[in-house]
Design an enzyme around this catalytic site. Structure first.
Site, PDB file in Angstrom:
ATOM      1  N   ASP A 220     -21.413   0.887  15.431  1.00 33.49           N
ATOM      2  CA  ASP A 220     -20.192   0.228  15.686  1.00 33.49           C
ATOM      3  C   ASP A 220     -19.179   0.758  16.820  1.00 33.49           C
ATOM      4  OD1 ASP A 220     -20.691  -1.128  13.032  1.00 33.49           O
ATOM      5  OD2 ASP A 220     -20.490   0.750  12.378  1.00 33.49           O
TER       6      ASP A 220
ATOM      7  N   HIS B   5     -18.739   1.447   7.350  1.00 29.84           N
ATOM      8  CA  HIS B   5     -19.766   0.581   7.942  1.00 29.84           C
ATOM      9  C   HIS B   5     -19.912  -0.706   7.552  1.00 29.84           C
ATOM     10  CE1 HIS B   5     -22.671  -1.276  10.383  1.00 29.84           C
ATOM     11  NE2 HIS B   5     -23.683  -1.052   9.326  1.00 29.84           N
TER      12      HIS B   5
HETATM   13  P1  NAX Z   1     -36.784  -3.189   7.276  1.00 25.59           P
HETATM   14  O1  NAX Z   1     -36.529  -4.237   6.294  1.00 25.59           O
HETATM   15  O2  NAX Z   1     -37.317  -3.795   8.876  1.00 25.59           O
HETATM   16  O3  NAX Z   1     -37.241  -1.975   7.041  1.00 25.59           O
HETATM   17  C1  NAX Z   1     -36.920  -1.264   5.999  1.00 25.59           C
HETATM   18  C2  NAX Z   1     -38.109  -0.386   5.511  1.00 25.59           C
HETATM   19  O4  NAX Z   1     -37.669   0.399   4.422  1.00 25.59           O
HETATM   20  C3  NAX Z   1     -39.511  -1.250   5.112  1.00 25.59           C
HETATM   21  O5  NAX Z   1     -40.407  -0.867   5.749  1.00 25.59           O
HETATM   22  C4  NAX Z   1     -39.502  -0.961   3.713  1.00 25.59           C
HETATM   23  O6  NAX Z   1     -40.718  -0.758   3.190  1.00 25.59           O
HETATM   24  C5  NAX Z   1     -38.522   0.640   3.687  1.00 25.59           C
HETATM   25  N1  NAX Z   1     -38.299   1.161   2.558  1.00 25.59           N
HETATM   26  C6  NAX Z   1     -37.523   0.404   1.369  1.00 25.59           C
HETATM   27  N2  NAX Z   1     -37.509   1.174   0.350  1.00 25.59           N
HETATM   28  C7  NAX Z   1     -37.773   2.551   0.610  1.00 25.59           C
HETATM   29  C8  NAX Z   1     -37.911   3.510   0.064  1.00 25.59           C
HETATM   30  N3  NAX Z   1     -37.310   3.644  -1.139  1.00 25.59           N
HETATM   31  N4  NAX Z   1     -38.424   4.785   0.530  1.00 25.59           N
HETATM   32  C9  NAX Z   1     -38.888   4.520   2.038  1.00 25.59           C
HETATM   33  N5  NAX Z   1     -38.976   3.571   2.545  1.00 25.59           N
HETATM   34  C10 NAX Z   1     -38.380   2.409   2.016  1.00 25.59           C
HETATM   35  O7  NAX Z   1     -35.101  -3.116   7.838  1.00 25.59           O
HETATM   36  P2  NAX Z   1     -34.528  -2.447   9.169  1.00 25.59           P
HETATM   37  O8  NAX Z   1     -34.130  -3.660   9.870  1.00 25.59           O
HETATM   38  O9  NAX Z   1     -35.376  -1.281   9.875  1.00 25.59           O
HETATM   39  O10 NAX Z   1     -33.100  -1.936   8.583  1.00 25.59           O
HETATM   40  C11 NAX Z   1     -33.241  -1.021   7.820  1.00 25.59           C
HETATM   41  C12 NAX Z   1     -31.781  -0.766   7.116  1.00 25.59           C
HETATM   42  O11 NAX Z   1     -30.748  -0.210   8.153  1.00 25.59           O
HETATM   43  C13 NAX Z   1     -30.836  -1.864   6.271  1.00 25.59           C
HETATM   44  O12 NAX Z   1     -30.573  -1.344   5.160  1.00 25.59           O
HETATM   45  C14 NAX Z   1     -30.082  -2.257   7.315  1.00 25.59           C
HETATM   46  O13 NAX Z   1     -29.211  -2.964   6.716  1.00 25.59           O
HETATM   47  C15 NAX Z   1     -29.399  -0.973   7.808  1.00 25.59           C
HETATM   48  N6  NAX Z   1     -28.941  -0.919   9.087  1.00 25.59           N
HETATM   49  C16 NAX Z   1     -27.827  -0.226   9.382  1.00 25.59           C
HETATM   50  C17 NAX Z   1     -26.856  -0.340  10.416  1.00 25.59           C
HETATM   51  C18 NAX Z   1     -25.823   0.582  10.771  1.00 25.59           C
HETATM   52  O14 NAX Z   1     -25.121   0.521  11.672  1.00 25.59           O
HETATM   53  N7  NAX Z   1     -25.960   1.673   9.534  1.00 25.59           N
HETATM   54  C19 NAX Z   1     -27.089  -1.105  11.670  1.00 25.59           C
HETATM   55  C20 NAX Z   1     -28.632  -1.804  11.481  1.00 25.59           C
HETATM   56  C21 NAX Z   1     -28.997  -2.284  10.234  1.00 25.59           C
HETATM   57  O15 NAX Z   1     -28.583  -3.388   9.593  1.00 25.59           O
END
Ligand code: NAX
Length: 328
Positions: free
Chosen positions: A159, A187
Site C-alpha cells: 500500500d 491492510h
Molecule cells: P495463492 O493462492 O497463489 O497461494 C497461496 C498458497 O498458500 C497456496 O500454494 C496454498 O497451497 C498455500 N497455503 C494455504 N494454506 C497454507 C498453510 N496452512 N500452510 C502453508 N501454505 C498454505 O495466493 P497468493 O496470490 O500467493 O496470495 C497469498 C496471500 O497474500 C493471500 O492471502 C492474499 O490475499 C495475500 N495478499 C496480501 C497482500 C498484502 O499487501 N498484505 C497483497 C497481495 C495479496 O493479495
C-alpha cells in the site's frame, strides 16, 4: 563468511511465493553478502508444486542459497527460523462471511504461531502477508507468548509503495523524491494513505498537491482499491508487487530506514496516536539495527483523524471477532 539466515516461506507454491523465493535466494531480502537457507512450508496439495519451484531455485545456482527444505509440518518449517514470511492463507470464497474467513485463517495462523513459539530462533522476525494480514498476525502473535510481540508484523508496504507511485504520478515527481508517506490502519479498503507529513523534494506533499478533493475522491480510493484494479486488469491478484513489498518490508526492518525518511509497517500498537494497545495496525516507523520505532509527535488533522479512527475501528472489530471465536 557470515552464518546463513534461515528464511521460512509459507504458501511457497503460490503466486506470491513464486515471485518471492528467487529474490530471497539472490540476496535481495537481507543483503548481497548474507547466505540463506530456505524452508518452504505448504499444505500437502502444494508440496509437488513447491518441489518444482525448488528445482528451479537449484537451477539458478544462486551463490547465496545454502539449502532448501520443503515440508507440510509447521514444526519442521519454522525450526530455527530467523525470518518467517507467512504468505499462505485461506482466501475469501463466494458466500463466505467474515466470521468464516477469520475462523478458516485462525486454523492456519494459530498453529503456525505456536510452531514459531516452540521452534523458531530467538531473533525470529515474522511478516504476515496472507489476508486478512493484520488480524492473521494478531492470531499468530497471540499463539506465541514466548516471542516478543513486536516481532509479529503485517504487510502494508505494498500500500505504501502504491501510494508513493500514485503521488509521484500526480505531481510529476520521481518516487525517490518522496519521503515520509504513511499508511495507517488496516491492510484493507479502510486503510488511510496520509500525505500530510510527506515531502516531495523537501516540500510538504499536501501543499504541493493543494487539492483535498483529489485526496478524498481519487488518491485514497485508488490506493485502497488498487488490489481490485489489478485483479480486474490481470485476471489474477497482485503477485510480483506483493513479493517486492515483502522484500522491502523485511529489508528495511533488518537494514534500517534512511535518515530523514520512514516507512509503513503493521505492528502491535503501544497506544500511540490513540490506536488501542495490542491491535496490529499500520504506523509510520523508523528502523535501525533490526528494531523499529513508531514516529512520534506527528500532528494529526481532522481529515486524517477520522480516517485513522475508521480503519482502527475495523481492526478492533476483527479482534473482537477472533476473540469470540477463541482464536486469541
Ligand atoms: P495463492 O493462492 O497463489 O497461494 C497461496 C498458497 O498458500 C497456496 O500454494 C496454498 O497451497 C498455500 N497455503 C494455504 N494454506 C497454507 C498453510 N496452512 N500452510 C502453508 N501454505 C498454505 O495466493 P497468493 O496470490 O500467493 O496470495 C497469498 C496471500 O497474500 C493471500 O492471502 C492474499 O490475499 C495475500 N495478499 C496480501 C497482500 C498484502 O499487501 N498484505 C497483497 C497481495 C495479496 O493479495
Amino acid at each position: 563468511t557470515r552464518t546463513p539466515v534461515n528464511v521460512t516461506v509459507t504458501g511457497a507454491a503460490g503466486q506470491i511465493g513464486y515471485a518471492l523465493l528467487f529474490r530471497i535466494a539472490s540476496g535481495h531480502l537481507l543483503g548481497a553478502d548474507v547466505p540463506v537457507r530456505l524452508r518452504l512450508l505448504e499444505i500437502p496439495q502444494g508440496l509437488k508444486a513447491a518441489e518444482g519451484t525448488a528445482m528451479e531455485l537449484d537451477d539458478c545456482a544462486f551463490p547465496l542459497l545454502q539449502g532448501i527444505e520443503i515440508t507440510d509440518d509447521p514444526n519442521v518449517g519454522f525450526d530455527g527460523a530467523n525470518v518467517a514470511l507467512l504468505v499462505g492463507a485461506r482466501p475469501r470464497t463466494k458466500g463466505m462471511e467474515r466470521g468464516d474467513l477469520l475462523e478458516a485463517n485462525g486454523g492456519i495462523f494459530k498453529p503456525q504461531g505456536k510452531a514459531i513459539n516452540d521452534h523458531a530462533a530467538d531473533d525470529i522476525k515474522v511478516l504476515v502477508v496472507g489476508n486478512p494480514a493484520n488480524t492473521n498476525a494478531l492470531i499468530a502473535q497471540a499463539a506465541a507468548p514466548d516471542v516478543p510481540a513486536e516481532r509479529f508484523t503485517a504487510m502494508t508496504r505494498l500500500d505504501h509503495n502504491r501510494a508513493l507511485s500514485q503521488l509521484a504520478k500526480k505531481t510529476g515527481a520521481q518516487v525517490s523524491d518522496i519521503k515520509k508517506l504513511t499508511i495507517w490502519g488496516n491492510h484493507s479498503a479502510t486503510q488511510y494513505p496520509d500525505i500530510f507529513h510527506a515531502e516531495i523534494a523537501g516540500k510538504n506533499a499536501a501543499e504541493v498537491v493543494g487539492d483535498e478533493q483529489w485526496l478524498a475522491d481519487d488518491f485514497i480510493p485508488t490506493v485502497a482499491k488498487r488490489g481490485a484494479a489489478i485483479i480486474e486488469a490481470r485476471g489474477a491478484s497482485s503477485a510480483a508487487s506483493a513479493a517486492n513489498a515483502a522484500i522491502d518490508h523485511v529489508h528495511t526492518w533488518v537494514n534500517g530506514t534512511a535518515e530523514g525518511n520512514w516507512t509503513s509497517m503493521g505492528i502491535p500498537s503501544d497506544g500511540s496516536y490513540g490506536v488501542p494497545e495490542g491491535l496490529i495496525s499500520s504506523f509510520p516507523v523508523t528502523t535501525k539495527n533490526g528494531t523499529y520505532e513508531i514516529v512520534q509527535g506527528l500532528d494529526i488533522n481532522e481529515f486524517s483523524r477520522a480516517r485513522i479512527d475508521a480503519s482502527v475501528q475495523e481492526l478492533a472489530e476483527e479482534r473482537d471477532a477472533v476473540r469470540a471465536l477463541g482464536l486469541i
